[in-house]
Design a protein around this motif. Structure first.
Motif, short mmCIF file in Angstrom:
data_model
loop_
_atom_site.label_atom_id
_atom_site.label_comp_id
_atom_site.label_asym_id
_atom_site.label_seq_id
_atom_site.Cartn_x
_atom_site.Cartn_y
_atom_site.Cartn_z
N GLN A 533 0.66 -1.21 0.05
CA GLN A 533 0.01 -0.15 -0.07
C GLN A 533 0.98 1.29 0.08
O GLN A 533 0.63 2.37 -0.56
CB GLN A 533 -0.86 -0.08 1.23
N MET A 534 1.90 1.20 0.85
CA MET A 534 2.80 2.33 0.73
C MET A 534 3.54 2.64 -0.70
O MET A 534 3.69 3.85 -1.10
CB MET A 534 3.86 2.10 1.73
N GLU A 535 3.90 1.19 -1.24
CA GLU A 535 4.50 1.66 -2.56
C GLU A 535 3.79 2.05 -3.72
O GLU A 535 3.74 2.72 -4.44
CB GLU A 535 4.83 0.16 -2.95
N GLN A 536 2.01 1.70 -3.68
CA GLN A 536 1.11 2.25 -4.42
C GLN A 536 1.08 3.53 -4.17
O GLN A 536 0.77 4.47 -5.09
CB GLN A 536 -0.10 1.37 -4.41
N MET A 537 0.81 4.05 -2.89
CA MET A 537 0.57 5.43 -2.65
C MET A 537 1.75 6.28 -3.10
O MET A 537 1.64 7.40 -3.73
CB MET A 537 0.38 5.88 -0.99
N GLN A 538 3.11 5.72 -2.84
CA GLN A 538 4.23 6.42 -3.30
C GLN A 538 4.04 6.95 -4.73
O GLN A 538 4.56 7.73 -5.51
CB GLN A 538 5.58 5.64 -3.00
N MET A 539 3.72 5.61 -5.44
CA MET A 539 3.81 5.77 -7.03
C MET A 539 2.48 6.51 -7.44
O MET A 539 2.96 7.51 -8.37
CB MET A 539 3.39 4.49 -7.62
N MET A 540 1.37 6.62 -6.88
CA MET A 540 0.36 7.52 -7.13
C MET A 540 0.91 8.99 -6.98
O MET A 540 0.61 9.86 -7.65
CB MET A 540 -0.77 7.38 -6.51
N SER A 541 1.62 9.41 -5.87
CA SER A 541 2.16 10.45 -5.62
C SER A 541 3.16 11.00 -6.68
O SER A 541 2.86 12.17 -7.27
CB SER A 541 2.72 10.57 -4.13
N GLN A 542 4.10 10.07 -6.93
CA GLN A 542 4.99 10.38 -7.91
C GLN A 542 4.19 10.72 -9.38
O GLN A 542 4.68 11.64 -10.08
CB GLN A 542 5.94 9.18 -8.46
N MET A 543 3.23 10.10 -9.68
CA MET A 543 2.33 10.21 -11.08
C MET A 543 1.52 11.57 -10.87
O MET A 543 1.61 12.43 -11.77
CB MET A 543 1.65 9.07 -11.42
N GLN A 545 2.77 14.19 -9.05
CA GLN A 545 3.51 15.39 -9.34
C GLN A 545 3.99 15.41 -10.63
O GLN A 545 4.20 16.47 -11.20
CB GLN A 545 4.80 14.92 -8.29
N GLN A 546 4.04 14.30 -11.43
CA GLN A 546 4.69 14.29 -12.62
C GLN A 546 3.43 15.06 -13.66
O GLN A 546 3.91 15.85 -14.43
CB GLN A 546 5.16 13.05 -13.29
N GLY A 547 2.27 14.70 -13.25
CA GLY A 547 1.20 15.44 -14.21
C GLY A 547 1.15 16.99 -14.08
O GLY A 547 0.85 17.60 -14.79
N ASN A 548 1.18 17.46 -12.54
CA ASN A 548 1.22 18.70 -12.34
C ASN A 548 2.55 19.31 -13.10
O ASN A 548 2.29 20.73 -13.70
CB ASN A 548 1.45 18.91 -10.91
N THR A 549 3.54 18.65 -13.27
CA THR A 549 4.71 19.27 -13.84
C THR A 549 4.59 19.39 -15.22
O THR A 549 4.89 20.47 -15.79
CB THR A 549 6.16 18.48 -13.71
N GLU A 550 4.03 18.48 -15.95
CA GLU A 550 3.67 18.40 -17.28
C GLU A 550 2.65 19.62 -17.71
O GLU A 550 2.64 20.44 -18.60
CB GLU A 550 3.36 17.29 -17.80
N GLY A 551 1.65 19.71 -16.51
CA GLY A 551 0.49 20.80 -16.81
C GLY A 551 1.27 22.10 -16.91
O GLY A 551 0.59 23.14 -17.66
N VAL A 552 2.37 22.74 -15.97
CA VAL A 552 2.82 23.93 -15.99
C VAL A 552 3.47 23.94 -17.29
O VAL A 552 3.44 25.14 -17.97
CB VAL A 552 3.68 23.59 -14.75
#
Length: 552
Positions: A533-543, A545-552
């Motif tokens: 669960q922690m790994e999944q939450m970490q992956m979702m958080s990374q995704m 953050q990556q989406g926010n960066t691409e939107g900017v």
């Protein structure tokens, strides 16, 4: 209890003497050549006479000693926990039951180590393996008295020479009617029998000879009136015990000064004499041992060695032949004088024997090889006399164990099982095994079996485990090579672990209970779930953050 009259007991003993007579000559020959210090069968020796007499070659003596020491070290090593108790199904995997039985086995081994068992077992195994008949007397020692009252007196063992034992085999193929001749001084006999030691002891005491030896016959046989659920009195135990005085000494041929009489009646819950036979021929009560196989070669090489010494004496100090006018006189002993009148005048000369020692040496070597083969010659060869690689040493050990398999099974059935069971019975009656009462309350229907884990039996089990290990190694190699779980899907880790623990004969104290194992697995599964669960939450958080960066 039905107690036979003394006349019936003496008649039975006379019958047993006749039945044993045909074996005694062979036993005496084997004893003289292979273990002259063990005891006499038919030989009558005077006080102070030499025991080793007429033995010129010690090959058989050394081979028998080496073989006895080998089987003792391989089957009942004093430094190892060589006996275990295992519960039968359905309690074989119950950890608490296993721990109770391990505690019982540890106490049994401790009492054996504190007694004279290992010393007397050597003498017993010597009779058992070499003569084919061994008897071990097992009993409780004198009770100890202290602040806590009467306590267990320990175990006492005695290897009884076959020359003082007679027995008859019952329906189950085991000796069930035994007679032992016991010799003790008159004063000791009066103490042992509480003043009722019979006419011989009383005669010697009254005559002022308290140290004169007296002989008694101890009869032990299955009690036909035994009541399994009756009151355990000396009269209704499983085995009857009767002492008879006034028969004399059959071994030395001395008679008695009184009529045979019963001086004590008692009983045992188990047979106090462990009688084991190495190899039994159909229709015979007494067994045959390794000494019977080596007897012919041992007698042959002994006589050959005697003749070689005679011939060597003649060659080293030959007779002198001289001419004389008198009648012929012959003396061909070493340093002797032969007097003769030849047709031609001659001077004094020594008479040579011209003995061919090479032929004698060849025959002697063949006899020695045959003796070693009779006593498992491959085992008796000293491994330190020649260098061996690790693989050669392993193969030699495998061959030795395979050749000892039949012997070990015989020792197991004839000696170890009844001996350990008798020890457990004695200790339980002495209050030394309260664990068995706890086991009875925990699992009333539980049954256990005696298992041996000495070097021999452990190696035999390890050879079976090697097949399983090789199979698992192949499966794991295929899995690592292909990364396909199909090669390990059919393997049960719990069954593999249980099989390994059973074959290894490990103590139950180092294992966790099934409940503890289940708790550990549940905690591990929960920890793995949290980690995922922690790994999944970490992956979702990374995704994210990556989406926010691409939107900017």
């Amino acid at each position: 209890m039905h107690r036979p009259p003394v006349q019936e007991l003496i008649s039975r003993f006379d019958y047993l003497k006749k039945r044993r007579f045909n074996f005694e000559k062979a036993w005496q020959d084997i004893s003289d050549l292979m273990m002259p210090y063990r005891g006499d069968i038919t030989t009558k020796r005077t006080t102070g006479s030499r025991r080793v007499k007429g033995v010129f070659d010690t090959t058989a003596m050394n081979a028998a000693d080496s073989f006895v020491n080998f089987i003792k070290g391989a089957i009942i090593p004093s430094g190892n926990d060589w006996v275990r108790l295992h519960a039968k199904q359905p309690f074989s995997d119950v950890l608490e039951v296993r721990q109770i039985l391990d505690s019982v086995a540890d106490k049994v081994l401790s009492e054996l180590a504190n007694s004279n068992f290992y010393k007397e077992a050597t003498g017993f195994l010597r009779d058992f393996a070499v003569l084919g008949n061994g008897t071990l007397h097992v009993r409780e020692g004198k009770p100890k008295f202290g602040s806590k009252g009467q306590t267990f007196g320990g175990l006492v063992f005695e290897a009884v020479p076959i020359g003082r034992m007679w027995f008859m085999v019952g329906n189950e193929g085991r000796p069930d009617f035994l007679v032992r001749q016991i010799t003790m001084t008159a004063v000791d006999a009066m103490r042992f029998f509480d003043g009722n030691a019979g006419g011989d002891a009383e005669y010697h005491i009254n005559a002022g000879n308290p140290m004169e030896e007296c002989n008694f016959l101890h009869f032990v046989y299955e009690n036909e009136d035994f009541l399994p659920h009756g009151v355990p009195t000396p009269e209704n135990r499983k085995y009857a015990s009767i002492y008879v005085s006034g028969y004399g000494d059959f071994v030395t041929g001395t008679g008695s000064m009184s009529e045979p009489a019963i001086v004590r009646v008692g009983g045992f819950d188990h047979c106090p004499y462990i009688v084991a036979r190495w190899m039994v021929v159909d229709g015979e009560e007494y067994g045959r041992g390794k000494g019977h196989l080596a007897r012919a070669d041992a007698m042959g090489i002994n006589e050959l060695r005697r003749q070689i010494l005679i011939a060597a004496g003649k060659d080293l100090n030959p007779p002198l032949m001289v001419e004389h006018d008198t009648v012929v006189e012959l003396d061909i002993t070493p340093n002797g004088l032969m007097v003769t009148r030849p047709p031609v005048k001659m001077g004094p000369q020594y008479l040579k024997s011209d003995t061919n020692y090479q032929v004698a040496d060849l025959i002697a070597r063949q006899d020695r090889d045959q003796i070693k083969k009779a006593f498992l010659g491959d085992i008796l060869d000293d491994p330190e006399t020649q260098p061996r690689s690790a693989e050669e040493s392993r193969q030699r050990q495998v061959r030795a164990l395979s050749r000892l398999a039949a012997s070990a099974d015989t020792v197991n059935y004839e000696f170890l099982d009844p001996m350990v069971q008798s020890v457990i019975d004695i200790m339980y009656r002495g209050g030394m095994l309260p664990e068995l009462d706890l086991l009875q309350s925990l699992a009333p229907d539980a049954e256990f079996e005696i298992v041996y884990q000495s070097p021999f039996f452990t190696s035999q089990k390890a050879s079976g485990m090697n097949r399983v290990s090789a199979f698992l190694e192949r499966r794991m190699a295929l899995y690592q090579a292909t990364q396909s779980p199909a090669y390990i899907d059919d393997l049960n880790p719990d069954a593999i672990s249980a099989y390994d623990a059973k074959v290894s004969d490990i103590p139950a104290s180092i294992l966790r209970s099934p409940e503890e194992v289940s708790a550990i697995r549940e905690a591990r599964a929960e920890q793995q779930m949290i980690q995922q669960q922690m790994e999944q939450m970490q992956m979702m958080s990374q995704m994210q953050q990556q989406g926010n960066t691409e939107g900017v």
